[in-house]
Design a protein around this motif. Structure first.
Motif, PDB file in Angstrom:
ATOM      1  N   GLY A 177     -32.899 103.178  20.523  1.00  0.00           N
ATOM      2  CA  GLY A 177     -34.164 103.486  19.878  1.00  0.00           C
ATOM      3  C   GLY A 177     -33.998 104.340  18.645  1.00  0.00           C
ATOM      4  N   SER A 188     -41.927  98.411  31.542  1.00  0.00           N
ATOM      5  CA  SER A 188     -40.743  99.177  31.203  1.00  0.00           C
ATOM      6  C   SER A 188     -39.509  98.437  31.711  1.00  0.00           C
ATOM      7  N   ARG A 189     -38.341  98.943  31.352  1.00  0.00           N
ATOM      8  CA  ARG A 189     -37.097  98.331  31.808  1.00  0.00           C
ATOM      9  C   ARG A 189     -36.978  98.374  33.329  1.00  0.00           C
ATOM     10  N   ASP A 230     -30.817 100.931  26.590  1.00  0.00           N
ATOM     11  CA  ASP A 230     -30.736 102.398  26.578  1.00  0.00           C
ATOM     12  C   ASP A 230     -31.675 102.884  25.486  1.00  0.00           C
ATOM     13  N   GLY A 231     -32.866 103.344  25.873  1.00  0.00           N
ATOM     14  CA  GLY A 231     -33.883 103.716  24.899  1.00  0.00           C
ATOM     15  C   GLY A 231     -33.462 104.796  23.926  1.00  0.00           C
ATOM     16  N   PHE A 249     -36.712  94.757  26.229  1.00  0.00           N
ATOM     17  CA  PHE A 249     -36.600  96.212  26.176  1.00  0.00           C
ATOM     18  C   PHE A 249     -35.195  96.584  25.694  1.00  0.00           C
ATOM     19  N   PHE A 250     -35.050  97.813  25.224  1.00  0.00           N
ATOM     20  CA  PHE A 250     -33.718  98.350  24.971  1.00  0.00           C
ATOM     21  C   PHE A 250     -33.035  98.626  26.304  1.00  0.00           C
TER      22      PHE A 250
END
Length: 232
Positions: free
Chosen positions: A224, A182-183, A219-220, A216-217
């Motif tokens: 996203g 994960s981030r 800000d998911g 990763f994004f």
């Protein structure tokens, strides 16, 4: 157009329980109206075109006096006046959405004053929602290269995007001993340039031999809604 921070006036009307429903390229917004409110302004912002560093921040407190209700002239997107009568006639507010990306809608309570309309900016975000107009694919590939006796290795990152992607949308995370999950699972690094449609070769990065990276994004929930991030 002027804005007032709702926290500066507890009696200011607020929009409550905004909901969004997307069906066949149309997004319908519905919300609870304060009794005294006859009109709102609806703001539409296409998130995939946003520069996260807004052209300015709200100067709502510094240098203001208690009598000016913290007014600001800053706006962020396209604003449309919408009356309570229109809302009743149409059973909400409907907007057409097409293509890729996400659209953020904000419904501002509007007070008509002597010098023009004043919009109420809420901190609770009950007047805000995000609709997806269809997600664009972002594919990434990570390749490692190192010598047998070397203590470090080189990381090559390739990003292939269907549409332009701002650099603020993505980051890469480095973790010792395994691939980040994960981030938050490692050290976060930003990208320094936007991603053009098609294949983007990132500058190579050197890491320790037992380090691994993944994209990763940043800000998911925000990005996203506009993109799908796919590992090749």
């Amino acid at each position: 157009m002027r804005f007032m921070n709702a926290d500066a006036d507890p009696s200011a009307p607020r929009i409550r329980k905004l909901t969004l429903a997307v069906d066949e390229g149309r997004c319908t917004l519905r919300w609870l109206w304060p009794e005294q409110l006859e009109a709102v302004y609806i703001e539409r912002v296409e998130l995939n075109r946003i520069n996260d560093e807004r052209e300015s921040e709200d100067p709502i407190s510094e240098g203001s006096h208690s009598g000016d209700h913290a007014l600001s002239t800053h706006t962020q997107g396209k604003l449309k006046l919408y009356t309570r009568e229109e809302y009743k006639a149409n059973n909400g507010y409907t907007d057409r959405i097409t293509g890729f990306g996400a659209i953020q809608y904000t419904v501002y309570a509007c007070l008509m004053q002597e010098h023009g309309p004043v919009l109420i900016r809420q901190q609770d975000e009950e007047n805000q929602g995000i609709a997806s107009a269809g997600k664009a694919d972002i594919r990434f590939a990570i390749r490692y290269k190192s010598g047998f006796f070397q203590k470090r290795k080189t990381v090559f990152i390739t990003v292939t995007a269907e549409v332009p992607v701002p650099k603020e949308a993505l980051c890469y995370v480095r973790k010792q001993g395994g691939v980040p999950l994960s981030r938050e699972d490692g050290t976060v690094y930003p990208f320094v340039s936007d991603f053009a449609p098609g294949r983007n070769e990132m500058p190579s990065v050197e890491v320790a031999k037992d380090d691994y990276v993944r994209l990763f994004f940043t800000d998911g929930p925000k990005y996203g809604a506009a993109y799908r991030l796919i590992s090749d």
